[in-house]
Design a protein around this motif. Structure first.
Motif, PDB file in Angstrom:
ATOM      1  N   THR A  34       0.790  -1.236   0.000  1.00  0.00           N
ATOM      2  CA  THR A  34       0.000   0.000   0.000  1.00  0.00           C
ATOM      3  C   THR A  34       0.817   1.279   0.000  1.00  0.00           C
ATOM      4  N   PRO A  86       3.377   1.819  -4.511  1.00  0.00           N
ATOM      5  CA  PRO A  86       2.912   2.995  -5.250  1.00  0.00           C
ATOM      6  C   PRO A  86       3.948   4.117  -5.292  1.00  0.00           C
ATOM      7  N   THR A  95       5.431   5.683  -8.703  1.00  0.00           N
ATOM      8  CA  THR A  95       5.342   7.105  -9.033  1.00  0.00           C
ATOM      9  C   THR A  95       6.717   7.749  -9.197  1.00  0.00           C
ATOM     10  N   TRP A 128      -3.795   6.488 -14.849  1.00  0.00           N
ATOM     11  CA  TRP A 128      -4.426   5.968 -13.639  1.00  0.00           C
ATOM     12  C   TRP A 128      -3.521   5.991 -12.419  1.00  0.00           C
ATOM     13  N   ILE A 129      -2.232   6.171 -12.606  1.00  0.00           N
ATOM     14  CA  ILE A 129      -1.314   6.139 -11.466  1.00  0.00           C
ATOM     15  C   ILE A 129      -1.581   7.283 -10.479  1.00  0.00           C
ATOM     16  N   ILE A 184      -4.222   8.769  -9.892  1.00  0.00           N
ATOM     17  CA  ILE A 184      -5.550   8.571  -9.295  1.00  0.00           C
ATOM     18  C   ILE A 184      -5.519   7.435  -8.281  1.00  0.00           C
ATOM     19  N   LEU A 185      -4.768   6.392  -8.551  1.00  0.00           N
ATOM     20  CA  LEU A 185      -4.759   5.197  -7.710  1.00  0.00           C
ATOM     21  C   LEU A 185      -3.820   5.298  -6.511  1.00  0.00           C
ATOM     22  N   CYS A 186      -2.693   5.944  -6.656  1.00  0.00           N
ATOM     23  CA  CYS A 186      -1.667   5.934  -5.607  1.00  0.00           C
ATOM     24  C   CYS A 186      -2.064   6.637  -4.311  1.00  0.00           C
ATOM     25  N   PRO A 192      -5.000   7.134  -2.714  1.00  0.00           N
ATOM     26  CA  PRO A 192      -5.859   6.329  -1.823  1.00  0.00           C
ATOM     27  C   PRO A 192      -5.149   5.106  -1.241  1.00  0.00           C
ATOM     28  N   MET A 193      -4.264   4.497  -2.003  1.00  0.00           N
ATOM     29  CA  MET A 193      -3.534   3.340  -1.482  1.00  0.00           C
ATOM     30  C   MET A 193      -2.593   3.751  -0.360  1.00  0.00           C
ATOM     31  N   CYS A 194      -1.898   4.868  -0.537  1.00  0.00           N
ATOM     32  CA  CYS A 194      -0.961   5.325   0.497  1.00  0.00           C
ATOM     33  C   CYS A 194      -1.695   5.771   1.759  1.00  0.00           C
ATOM     34  N   SER A 253      -4.559   4.554   2.772  1.00  0.00           N
ATOM     35  CA  SER A 253      -5.231   3.414   3.411  1.00  0.00           C
ATOM     36  C   SER A 253      -4.304   2.645   4.350  1.00  0.00           C
TER      37      SER A 253
END
Length: 66
Positions: A31, A35, A39, A51-52, A54-56, A58-60, A62
């Motif tokens: 998580t 990411p 990045t 999409w990177i 946008i996705l990174c 929220p993962m970091c 969480s």
């Protein structure tokens, strides 16, 4: 010689704690560190995905939640 015999409850608890520690080691890697590496590495290599970004985040974010 004296043999060390553990009860089944002790062995079960040890297995459960081992699984817990493995999850505590793997989850931050997935998580947060992965990411971050993506990045940082992708722009250096010249790869761009929409999409990177946008996705990174929220993962970091969480990671501390779990």
């Amino acid at each position: 010689t004296r043999e060390h015999v553990s009860s089944t409850k002790t062995l079960s608890l040890q297995r459960q704690m081992f699984r817990s520690l493995v999850c505590q080691a793997i989850y931050p890697f997935i998580t947060t560190y992965s990411p971050l590496a993506v990045t940082m590495l992708f722009p250096v290599v010249g790869i761009q995905f929409d999409w990177i970004p946008i996705l990174c985040p929220p993962m970091c974010v969480s990671h501390p939640l779990f």
